[in-house]
Design a protein around this motif. Structure first.
Motif, PDB file in Angstrom:
ATOM      1  N   VAL A  38      44.974  40.892  48.641  1.00 51.41           N
ATOM      2  CA  VAL A  38      46.218  41.452  48.094  1.00 51.41           C
ATOM      3  C   VAL A  38      47.327  41.367  49.140  1.00 51.41           C
ATOM      4  O   VAL A  38      48.488  41.051  48.830  1.00 51.41           O
ATOM      5  N   ASP A  39      46.951  41.641  50.407  1.00 52.10           N
ATOM      6  CA  ASP A  39      47.949  41.556  51.477  1.00 52.10           C
ATOM      7  C   ASP A  39      48.472  40.131  51.632  1.00 52.10           C
ATOM      8  O   ASP A  39      49.658  39.904  51.884  1.00 52.10           O
ATOM      9  N   GLN A  40      47.583  39.160  51.458  1.00 51.19           N
ATOM     10  CA  GLN A  40      47.986  37.766  51.608  1.00 51.19           C
ATOM     11  C   GLN A  40      48.899  37.306  50.473  1.00 51.19           C
ATOM     12  O   GLN A  40      49.886  36.605  50.713  1.00 51.19           O
ATOM     13  N   LEU A  41      48.549  37.714  49.220  1.00 50.05           N
ATOM     14  CA  LEU A  41      49.310  37.266  48.046  1.00 50.05           C
ATOM     15  C   LEU A  41      50.531  38.141  47.784  1.00 50.05           C
ATOM     16  O   LEU A  41      51.477  37.715  47.116  1.00 50.05           O
ATOM     17  N   GLY A  42      50.505  39.370  48.226  1.00 53.05           N
ATOM     18  CA  GLY A  42      51.661  40.239  48.081  1.00 53.05           C
ATOM     19  C   GLY A  42      51.598  41.161  46.882  1.00 53.05           C
ATOM     20  O   GLY A  42      52.335  42.137  46.827  1.00 53.05           O
ATOM     21  N   HIS A  43      50.722  40.899  45.894  1.00 49.47           N
ATOM     22  CA  HIS A  43      50.655  41.776  44.731  1.00 49.47           C
ATOM     23  C   HIS A  43      49.260  41.706  44.119  1.00 49.47           C
ATOM     24  O   HIS A  43      48.633  40.638  44.098  1.00 49.47           O
ATOM     25  N   TYR A  45      48.500  41.977  40.982  1.00 48.75           N
ATOM     26  CA  TYR A  45      48.496  41.227  39.724  1.00 48.75           C
ATOM     27  C   TYR A  45      48.155  39.759  39.955  1.00 48.75           C
ATOM     28  O   TYR A  45      47.521  39.103  39.123  1.00 48.75           O
ATOM     29  N   LEU A  46      48.610  39.238  41.085  1.00 53.79           N
ATOM     30  CA  LEU A  46      48.302  37.851  41.411  1.00 53.79           C
ATOM     31  C   LEU A  46      46.806  37.657  41.673  1.00 53.79           C
ATOM     32  O   LEU A  46      46.232  36.611  41.357  1.00 53.79           O
ATOM     33  N   VAL A  47      46.176  38.675  42.249  1.00 56.14           N
ATOM     34  CA  VAL A  47      44.718  38.609  42.473  1.00 56.14           C
ATOM     35  C   VAL A  47      43.984  38.567  41.134  1.00 56.14           C
ATOM     36  O   VAL A  47      43.058  37.763  40.925  1.00 56.14           O
ATOM     37  N   ILE A  48      44.427  39.415  40.192  1.00 55.68           N
ATOM     38  CA  ILE A  48      43.793  39.445  38.873  1.00 55.68           C
ATOM     39  C   ILE A  48      44.004  38.115  38.152  1.00 55.68           C
ATOM     40  O   ILE A  48      43.105  37.567  37.523  1.00 55.68           O
ATOM     41  N   ALA A  49      45.217  37.564  38.273  1.00 55.94           N
ATOM     42  CA  ALA A  49      45.496  36.261  37.665  1.00 55.94           C
ATOM     43  C   ALA A  49      44.616  35.176  38.280  1.00 55.94           C
ATOM     44  O   ALA A  49      44.126  34.275  37.590  1.00 55.94           O
ATOM     45  N   GLY A  50      44.384  35.260  39.592  1.00 52.81           N
ATOM     46  CA  GLY A  50      43.512  34.290  40.252  1.00 52.81           C
ATOM     47  C   GLY A  50      42.083  34.366  39.728  1.00 52.81           C
ATOM     48  O   GLY A  50      41.448  33.332  39.458  1.00 52.81           O
ATOM     49  N   PHE A  51      41.571  35.598  39.557  1.00 51.30           N
ATOM     50  CA  PHE A  51      40.221  35.766  38.991  1.00 51.30           C
ATOM     51  C   PHE A  51      40.160  35.225  37.557  1.00 51.30           C
ATOM     52  O   PHE A  51      39.174  34.623  37.135  1.00 51.30           O
ATOM     53  N   GLY A  52      41.256  35.433  36.811  1.00 55.13           N
ATOM     54  CA  GLY A  52      41.298  34.922  35.436  1.00 55.13           C
ATOM     55  C   GLY A  52      41.236  33.411  35.389  1.00 55.13           C
ATOM     56  O   GLY A  52      40.543  32.824  34.544  1.00 55.13           O
ATOM     57  N   LEU A  53      41.976  32.769  36.320  1.00 60.80           N
ATOM     58  CA  LEU A  53      41.950  31.306  36.381  1.00 60.80           C
ATOM     59  C   LEU A  53      40.560  30.787  36.748  1.00 60.80           C
ATOM     60  O   LEU A  53      40.091  29.785  36.211  1.00 60.80           O
TER      61      LEU A  53
END
Length: 199
Positions: A38-43, A45-53
């Motif tokens: 999360v610290d690397q991506l900044g948010h 939501y982006l982590v959740i989107a990454g898992f979804g992809l």
């Protein structure tokens, strides 16, 4: 089990064990923490989107594997086959109309089949018409008391096979009485059955 099925099962088993371990041991949960991601991506939501992809990519891989290897379907049960052979009713009709071949008289198997079928039909008819037990109906047929036709009564009275001398005589040209006795037994059974319908 095929190789393309072992892989997903192995991964699923490892993830299940990891999930149980994370619930029981707190140190393991800290090891797989995604806070650094999360610290690397900044948010988050982006982590959740990454898992979804990643999940979507894995689903596409499964669909691709299915299309390449095909579906394994269960083998359907074997359909029931229609029994082959001549029905007994047709065999009796053949005897009444044309008689038996001399060889069939000598061996006696076809004679016994026709006679036993007629005898059983006579017993069932007497049981149904008279409303008696099967034993009483069998006794009446064995005693020849079920019909006024003495030839039909005698033909179905004995349970054993016909003597060899009689079978040999019936095998001679125009020497058979089996055809006539069969026809008379059929007529007697039909007449007995009609008595039940008149009641």
């Amino acid at each position: 089990m095929t190789a393309h099925r072992r892989g997903p099962l192995l991964v699923g088993g490892l993830l299940f064990v990891l999930g149980i371990a994370m619930l029981l041991v707190r140190g393991i949960a800290n090891l797989v923490s995604v806070d650094w991601l999360v610290d690397q991506l900044g948010h988050d939501y982006l982590v959740i989107a990454g898992f979804g992809l990643v999940a979507l990519f894995l689903a596409l891989l499964v669909i691709l594997a299915r299309s390449l290897y095909g579906f394994e379907q269960a083998t359907p049960p074997t359909a029931e086959s229609v029994p082959t052979g001549v029905p007994l009713g047709a065999q009796i009709d053949h005897v009444v109309e044309q008689g038996l071949h001399p060889y069939e008289h000598v061996t006696g198997r076809s004679r016994a089949t026709v006679r036993d079928r007629l005898r059983q039909t006579a017993i069932e008819t007497v049981r149904r018409v008279d409303g008696c037990s099967s034993a009483a109906a069998r006794a009446a047929v064995s005693a020849g008391e079920w019909t006024d036709d003495q030839a039909a009564a005698a033909f179905l009275a004995d349970e054993g096979p016909a003597p060899l001398a009689q079978r040999l005589r019936d095998a001679l040209p125009r020497g058979s009485r089996f055809q006539d006795r069969t026809a008379r037994a059929v007529t007697a059974i039909l007449e007995r059955d009609e008595q039940g319908g008149d009641r």
